[in-house]
Design an enzyme around this catalytic site. Structure first.
Site, short mmCIF file in Angstrom:
data_model
loop_
_atom_site.label_atom_id
_atom_site.label_comp_id
_atom_site.label_asym_id
_atom_site.label_seq_id
_atom_site.Cartn_x
_atom_site.Cartn_y
_atom_site.Cartn_z
N THR A 95 0.83 -1.22 0.00
CA THR A 95 0.00 0.00 0.00
C THR A 95 0.86 1.26 0.00
O THR A 95 0.38 2.33 -0.35
CB THR A 95 -0.95 0.04 1.22
OG1 THR A 95 -0.17 -0.05 2.42
CG2 THR A 95 -1.94 -1.10 1.18
N GLY A 96 2.12 1.15 0.40
CA GLY A 96 3.01 2.30 0.38
C GLY A 96 3.32 2.73 -1.05
O GLY A 96 3.29 1.92 -1.97
N LYS A 117 -1.21 -11.58 9.45
CA LYS A 117 0.20 -11.98 9.52
C LYS A 117 1.12 -10.75 9.65
O LYS A 117 2.12 -10.79 10.37
CB LYS A 117 0.58 -12.79 8.28
CG LYS A 117 0.00 -14.19 8.26
CD LYS A 117 0.23 -14.89 6.94
CE LYS A 117 1.69 -15.21 6.69
NZ LYS A 117 1.87 -15.98 5.43
N TYR A 130 -7.82 -6.82 10.97
CA TYR A 130 -7.07 -5.62 11.39
C TYR A 130 -7.22 -5.40 12.88
O TYR A 130 -6.22 -5.27 13.60
CB TYR A 130 -7.59 -4.41 10.61
CG TYR A 130 -6.84 -3.13 10.87
CD1 TYR A 130 -5.53 -2.97 10.43
CD2 TYR A 130 -7.43 -2.08 11.56
CE1 TYR A 130 -4.83 -1.79 10.67
CE2 TYR A 130 -6.74 -0.89 11.79
CZ TYR A 130 -5.45 -0.75 11.35
OH TYR A 130 -4.75 0.41 11.58
#
Length: 318
Positions: A38-39, A92, A146
């Site tokens: 996502t970065g 994970k 999450y």
């Protein structure tokens, strides 16, 4: 102030890139670690020529063998669209990632900060939320990868602290916004701004009566650094970091429409599963411990964020 070598996992993400930038400005050496799920490389492009900045493509679910002084563990998809795309990998990243970074901190005898989240409170029955509230979380829901991943990461941090005397800091981050948010992350601030700038309907779920508290990214980064640097080793947190100003989602939509001068209309859709009805941090601990509270109000922060997304959209159109 002594120059430190600092690892920032998730360093090319929205929050991570701002943190890397601030740490470099303070005179530290920064190693940005990211798997770029996502970065965005664009978030750190302006930093790559800095001789004290280094980038390493790496997934924190695998061990990392390096030498640094401190670790900020920010690695994890943070928006529902991204963390629900591969929920097993999300869990994970939180759990294995925490184990690997804690193992590294133990080996180097370094201090480590965990970027936890207000989502550990779930759909809270306490309002505003204090750090001693244990939460109201659905362990089987769509958001559990999450929510529970971050809760387990906190457990690991405190067990490493108790068992191995590791120096830890745990920050519970509430809704944060600002430049470099991903355009496709599905978060409410970026969604509303992009929809308004494009003249599309503003998507509001439910009646828009659910509340959120929005903290500008500069304030949040300041809080993280103060928690890491300005507290004694025996202070671990968790510490809430967020803006206690509370707004309904409908109020946010109307504010964005007004500030962009958009002709967008508001479109109501069914409420998603397990969407919390209220979110507001009690920041008494942050005020008393590190003298921290947000300084950027919503209008100023939104103006800067709108300018960023407007420029991004214009660049896409060429």
């Amino acid at each position: 102030m002594a120059k430190k070598s600092i690892l920032v996992t998730g360093g090319s993400g929205f929050l991570g890139s701002h943190l890397c930038e601030r740490l470099l400005d303070m005179g530290h050496e920064v190693l940005c670690v990211d798997n770029f799920f996502t970065g965005q490389k664009a978030n750190i492009l302006h930093l790559v020529d800095n001789p004290y900045f280094e980038v390493l493509r790496h997934d924190v679910t695998f061990p990392l063998y390096i030498e640094v002084d401190e670790i900020y563990n920010l690695a994890c998809p943070a928006s529902p669209i991204h963390y629900q795309f591969d929920p097993v990998q999300t869990t994970k990243t939180s759990v294995h990632g925490a184990i690997n970074m804690l193992g590294l901190a133990k080996r180097i005898r370094g201090k480590i900060l965990q970027a936890s989240t207000s989502e550990v409170y779930g759909d809270p029955e306490m309002h505003p939320q204090r750090e001693d509230y244990w939460g109201h979380v659905n362990p089987n829901g769509l958001r559990a990868c999450y929510d529970e991943g971050k809760r387990c990461a906190e457990t690991l941090f405190f067990d490493y602290h108790r068992q191995h005397k590791l120096r830890i800091k745990v920050a519970r981050i509430f809704n944060t916004y600002g430049p470099r948010m991903a355009m496709n992350d599905g978060r409410v601030v970026s969604n509303f701004i992009i929809q308004a700038l494009q003249g599309k309907p503003i998507t509001v779920y439910g009646k828009g009566e659910q509340t959120r508290s929005f903290c500008y990214v500069d304030d949040l980064v300041d809080g993280l650094i103060r928690l890491m640097q300005d507290t004694p080793d025996e202070f671990t947190g968790p510490m809430n970091l967020g803006n206690p100003g509370e707004f309904t989602i409908l109020e946010l939509a109307e504010t964005v429409i007004a500030m962009t001068g958009s002709k967008s209309r508001i479109e109501f859709k069914p409420l998603p599963s397990d969407d919390p009805m209220q979110r507001r941090p009690d920041i008494t601990l942050a005020k008393s411990t590190i003298g921290w509270e947000p300084r950027v109000n919503l209008e100023i922060g939104l103006r800067k964020t709108i300018e960023y997304f407007d420029a991004q959209l214009k660049a896409e159109r060429g």
